[in-house]
Design a protein around this motif. Structure first.
Motif, PDB file in Angstrom:
ATOM      1  N   LEU A   1       0.832  -1.206   0.000  1.00 16.78           N
ATOM      2  CA  LEU A   1       0.000   0.000   0.000  1.00 16.78           C
ATOM      3  C   LEU A   1       0.869   1.260   0.000  1.00 16.78           C
ATOM      4  N   GLU A   2       1.963   1.232   0.726  1.00 17.77           N
ATOM      5  CA  GLU A   2       2.874   2.377   0.719  1.00 17.77           C
ATOM      6  C   GLU A   2       3.378   2.645  -0.701  1.00 17.77           C
ATOM      7  N   ALA A   3       3.757   1.593  -1.412  1.00 16.94           N
ATOM      8  CA  ALA A   3       4.268   1.748  -2.782  1.00 16.94           C
ATOM      9  C   ALA A   3       3.207   2.337  -3.702  1.00 16.94           C
ATOM     10  N   LYS A   4       1.964   1.877  -3.567  1.00 16.68           N
ATOM     11  CA  LYS A   4       0.877   2.409  -4.401  1.00 16.68           C
ATOM     12  C   LYS A   4       0.645   3.892  -4.103  1.00 16.68           C
ATOM     13  N   ILE A   5       0.676   4.235  -2.824  1.00 16.04           N
ATOM     14  CA  ILE A   5       0.477   5.635  -2.419  1.00 16.04           C
ATOM     15  C   ILE A   5       1.606   6.502  -2.962  1.00 16.04           C
ATOM     16  N   MET A   6       2.831   6.025  -2.855  1.00 14.33           N
ATOM     17  CA  MET A   6       3.969   6.802  -3.366  1.00 14.33           C
ATOM     18  C   MET A   6       3.844   6.997  -4.869  1.00 14.33           C
ATOM     19  N   ASP A   7       3.455   5.965  -5.596  1.00 16.58           N
ATOM     20  CA  ASP A   7       3.272   6.101  -7.050  1.00 16.58           C
ATOM     21  C   ASP A   7       2.226   7.160  -7.377  1.00 16.58           C
ATOM     22  N   ILE A   8       1.144   7.182  -6.606  1.00 14.58           N
ATOM     23  CA  ILE A   8       0.090   8.178  -6.822  1.00 14.58           C
ATOM     24  C   ILE A   8       0.639   9.583  -6.574  1.00 14.58           C
ATOM     25  N   LEU A   9       1.388   9.734  -5.501  1.00 15.88           N
ATOM     26  CA  LEU A   9       1.915  11.057  -5.162  1.00 15.88           C
ATOM     27  C   LEU A   9       3.049  11.482  -6.095  1.00 15.88           C
ATOM     28  N   TRP A  10       3.810  10.540  -6.617  1.00 25.19           N
ATOM     29  CA  TRP A  10       4.864  10.874  -7.565  1.00 25.19           C
ATOM     30  C   TRP A  10       4.292  11.233  -8.931  1.00 25.19           C
ATOM     31  N   ASP A  11       3.031  10.943  -9.109  1.00 19.79           N
ATOM     32  CA  ASP A  11       2.394  11.163 -10.408  1.00 19.79           C
ATOM     33  C   ASP A  11       1.935  12.610 -10.622  1.00 19.79           C
ATOM     34  N   GLY A  12       2.034  13.453  -9.611  1.00 21.64           N
ATOM     35  CA  GLY A  12       1.554  14.818  -9.830  1.00 21.64           C
ATOM     36  C   GLY A  12       1.668  15.717  -8.628  1.00 21.64           C
ATOM     37  N   ALA A  13       0.761  16.655  -8.561  1.00 24.96           N
ATOM     38  CA  ALA A  13       0.775  17.699  -7.536  1.00 24.96           C
ATOM     39  C   ALA A  13       0.406  17.138  -6.161  1.00 24.96           C
ATOM     40  N   GLU A  14       0.506  18.006  -5.154  1.00 26.41           N
ATOM     41  CA  GLU A  14       0.118  17.642  -3.793  1.00 26.41           C
ATOM     42  C   GLU A  14      -1.294  17.058  -3.794  1.00 26.41           C
ATOM     43  N   LYS A  15      -1.512  16.123  -2.879  1.00 25.63           N
ATOM     44  CA  LYS A  15      -2.827  15.509  -2.783  1.00 25.63           C
ATOM     45  C   LYS A  15      -3.218  15.349  -1.321  1.00 25.63           C
ATOM     46  N   SER A  16      -4.511  15.391  -1.087  1.00 26.79           N
ATOM     47  CA  SER A  16      -5.042  15.137   0.247  1.00 26.79           C
ATOM     48  C   SER A  16      -5.199  13.621   0.422  1.00 26.79           C
ATOM     49  N   ILE A  17      -5.465  13.218   1.647  1.00 27.31           N
ATOM     50  CA  ILE A  17      -5.720  11.801   1.921  1.00 27.31           C
ATOM     51  C   ILE A  17      -6.915  11.337   1.099  1.00 27.31           C
ATOM     52  N   LYS A  18      -7.949  12.168   1.037  1.00 23.45           N
ATOM     53  CA  LYS A  18      -9.157  11.826   0.274  1.00 23.45           C
ATOM     54  C   LYS A  18      -8.826  11.634  -1.213  1.00 23.45           C
TER      55      LYS A  18
END
Length: 139
Positions: A20-37
């Motif tokens: 899950l950490e890896a998936k979250i990091m991929d999402i965050l590396w994909d663009g701008a700042e994001k909220s938890i939601k």
């Protein structure tokens, strides 16, 4: 930042992170700042199933504690972003891992790395030759 648990039996980012950490990091590396939601919704779209908000929040805050993510208050919620780009993270971690291996096992590691070059492409071999020449000039 140093990732303390490198998993040799995994591949890609899962060597450094839980699934899950890896998936979250991929999402965050994909663009701008994001909220938890934002991250939770993206995970749900990718996995095509519900993902618990509290689980995502816990994992993201652990990644902040590990020094991989940073967060800043934006209104009433936090915006999260990676401390390093994906390329910088991989570069830093591979450098750290290489130094640790050489420090612990010395010439044996270098020998194995050279053996692995038999499978490398010509461009990588040329870069290595250039690096060795540069190091010889500096000494």
């Amino acid at each position: 930042m140093k990732i303390h648990h490198f998993k040799t039996n995994e591949s890609g980012l899962n060597r450094f992170f839980g699934a899950l950490e890896a998936k979250i990091m991929d999402i965050l590396w994909d663009g701008a700042e994001k909220s938890i939601k934002d991250v939770q919704q993206k995970l749900e779209r990718e996995q095509e199933k519900l993902v618990n908000f509290n689980t995502v929040m816990t994992v993201m805050n652990r990644l902040v504690a590990k020094g991989v993510l940073k967060k800043r208050l934006e209104g009433r919620s936090f915006a999260y972003s990676p401390v390093l780009s994906k390329e910088q993270f991989i570069d830093t971690q591979s450098k750290e891992l290489t130094h640790e291996l050489i420090e612990e096992f010395g010439p044996l590691v270098v020998s194995h790395m050279l053996d692995a070059l038999e499978e490398a492409d010509t461009e990588l071999m040329e870069k290595l030759e250039q690096k060795i020449k540069q190091l010889k000039k500096e000494t």
